[in-house]
Design an enzyme around this catalytic site. Structure first.
Site, short mmCIF file in Angstrom:
data_model
loop_
_atom_site.label_atom_id
_atom_site.label_comp_id
_atom_site.label_asym_id
_atom_site.label_seq_id
_atom_site.Cartn_x
_atom_site.Cartn_y
_atom_site.Cartn_z
CE LYS A 115 -4.14 -2.20 1.66
NZ LYS A 115 -3.68 -3.62 1.74
C1 LIG Z 1 -4.33 -4.73 1.11
C2 LIG Z 1 -3.52 -5.98 0.96
C3 LIG Z 1 -3.86 -7.00 0.03
C4 LIG Z 1 -5.10 -6.93 -0.84
O1 LIG Z 1 -4.99 -5.99 -1.87
P1 LIG Z 1 -6.32 -5.48 -2.63
O2 LIG Z 1 -5.85 -4.38 -3.51
O3 LIG Z 1 -7.25 -4.99 -1.54
O4 LIG Z 1 -6.89 -6.63 -3.38
C5 LIG Z 1 -3.00 -8.09 -0.09
N1 LIG Z 1 -1.90 -8.21 0.68
C6 LIG Z 1 -1.56 -7.27 1.61
C7 LIG Z 1 -0.35 -7.49 2.45
C8 LIG Z 1 -2.35 -6.13 1.78
O5 LIG Z 1 -2.00 -5.20 2.70
#
Ligand SMILES: *Cc1c(COP(=O)(O)O)cnc(C)c1O
Length: 476
Positions: A115
């Site tokens: 993120k």
């Molecule tokens: C948020 C997250 C996901 C999922 O990603 P999306 O874009 O919501 O599908 C997968 N792995 C980790 C470690 C995350 O923080």
């Protein structure tokens, strides 16, 4: 480039520019913003990305989306600044695990989850847009862990934003909590709520629904439905594919999926002309998406906790953007489908649409047991510690290898979190304790500033009112 709401059913839908889509997040009709039309990058344009830095590729790939809103020189400055602090020179390096199996490491940002790649960039875009408008915003959000730390880290020291993240007391990991509570910035507040993640989310919704409060503090959100986050996530599909031979060789990706934002960005990359052979949606036991792609019916079930908590989701908010395309970009049909889904808890699409969906994506479900097996396998076979989310992607990638469309396309599994962010599962599978990278080595010793509030709207609103900076400018 102009943007439309997925739920705008008028014969002439409203078209807005990038900056409004950025600052609004959600459309007033409840829909999500999508580009009216996408450009297509020629093979020569993609070939020319080879050998360039992550920030340079980011500028080239994102420029058409930002349009006139942000000048090219400003995009360059923001991109360089966003990725400067990452702890790997490649920003999103590839690591080879087998003859045609790779990991794309997306955990080199400040909070060790993918993120950071979008939020570091989006927070700077927010600051630049708000400075131009002479406005401030108050960002409020609910988090089960990764989003909160990444958003706080991205907005700390921002001149135009105050940020308040609500998390369920006692239900985030210690690393996740400390990443939120040890940030010493006057504009950033992590609030432990005596309740569940759903309670936190309800409090945030209630603050947005309180019109006078919303206006008084110019409330805003940086959640995963913001179009700008999608744009920033398209970049690493290009850096990875180009490093592996695109546009002259197709590449496949396996993406651990929760809210569908990351894998949707891959879908957009493909529409832009990146040769992606297979796109594999990897889910944990919360497998609503896999059930949809396998039989065309999406039916809600209660969320079950798993070893990959950032994917413990039933309603994947970004799925609406794909559904909009599957329904022929018909805002009326999409609105009816979403209303029906909310009312009945299930959604059915026709065989033709299902066929189209299955040509675009494959889906695999990975259980907790398979997740632990995969963590152990990666450690034994390649000496790599992977976090449980990454393990879900890797296990799905391996499962898909035998049925993939193009045996010459290398398979890339996305590593979305650093193993030290989820040490318990890693230790259970390997008996090895994953250590934090140097920039966070002292995290467990850093002082925390904890704020604890009851699950009570008034208490939370009073706290926000007392700590948000005085308001300037009007709501976007
Ligand atoms: C948020 C997250 C996901 C999922 O990603 P999306 O874009 O919501 O599908 C997968 N792995 C980790 C470690 C995350 O923080």
């Amino acid at each position: 480039m102009h943007y439309l709401s997925t739920r705008d059913a008028r014969p002439r839908p409203e078209r807005i520019g990038f900056e409004d889509a950025l600052l609004r997040g959600l459309a007033p009709d409840g829909g999500l913003y999508v580009p009216e039309a996408l450009p297509r990058f020629a093979p020569d344009f993609i070939r020319d990305l080879r050998g360039r830095s992550y920030a340079e590729i980011a500028v080239r790939v994102m420029a058409p989306f930002l349009g006139d809103a942000v000048a090219p020189a400003e995009i360059e400055r923001i991109a360089a600044d966003s990725y400067r602090g990452f702890d790997h020179a490649a920003v999103a390096p590839l690591r080879q695990l087998g003859p045609d199996l790779w990991l794309l490491e997306l955990f080199h940002g400040p909070t060790l989850a993918f993120k950071d790649y979008a939020l570091q960039f989006v927070a700077r875009l927010f600051d630049a847009a708000l400075a131009r408008r002479g406005q401030r915003v108050t960002i409020v959000g609910a988090t089960s862990g990764d989003t909160g730390s990444a958003a706080i880290e991205a907005c700390r020291d921002s001149a135009a934003c105050d940020i308040f993240m609500l998390y369920p007391e006692g239900r985030v990991s210690e690393v996740q909590r400390r990443q939120m509570t040890s940030v010493a910035a006057a504009n950033a507040h992590a609030i432990a709520i005596d309740g569940s993640f759903d309670d936190c989310q309800d409090l945030v919704k209630a603050m947005f629904a309180d019109a006078p409060f919303r206006a008084a503090h110019n409330l805003s959100a940086v959640n995963s439905i913001n179009w700008a986050r999608i744009v920033a996530q398209i970049v690493y599909y290009f850096t990875a594919a180009v490093a592996l031979g695109a546009p002259d060789r197709p590449v496949s990706f396996a993406v651990p999926t929760g809210n569908f934002g990351n894998v949707y960005a891959a879908y957009v990359a493909r529409l832009l002309g990146l040769p992606i052979a297979d796109l594999v949606i990897a889910t944990n036991r919360n497998d609503i998406l896999a059930r949809f792609f396998n039989d065309g019916s999406m039916a809600l079930r209660p969320v079950e906790p798993s070893l990959s908590p950032s994917m413990d989701i039933q309603v994947s908010s970004n799925f609406e953007r794909l559904l909009f395309d599957l329904l022929g970009r018909d805002g009326g049909a999409l609105g009816r489908a979403m209303t029906g889904f909310r009312a009945r808890g299930s959604l059915q699409i026709g065989t033709e649409e299902l066929g189209a969906a299955r040509r675009l994506f494959a889906a695999h479900v990975v259980s907790d047991e398979e997740t632990l097996d995969e963590i152990a396998r990666a450690w034994r076979g390649s000496g790599v510690l992977v976090d449980p989310h990454t393990a879900v992607a890797l296990a799905a990638a391996r499962a898909h290898m035998t049925t993939r469309r193009d045996a010459a396309a290398p398979m890339v599994a996305l590593a979305t979190a650093h193993p030290a962010k989820f040490p318990a599962a890693v230790e259970k599978a390997t008996h090895v304790h994953p250590s934090l990278p140097p920039h966070l080595a002292d995290l467990m010793m850093r002082p925390e500033r904890t704020i604890r509030l009851p699950n009570d709207l008034k208490a939370v609103q009073d706290f926000v009112a007392a700590h948000a900076s005085p308001r300037r400018g009007a709501a976007a």
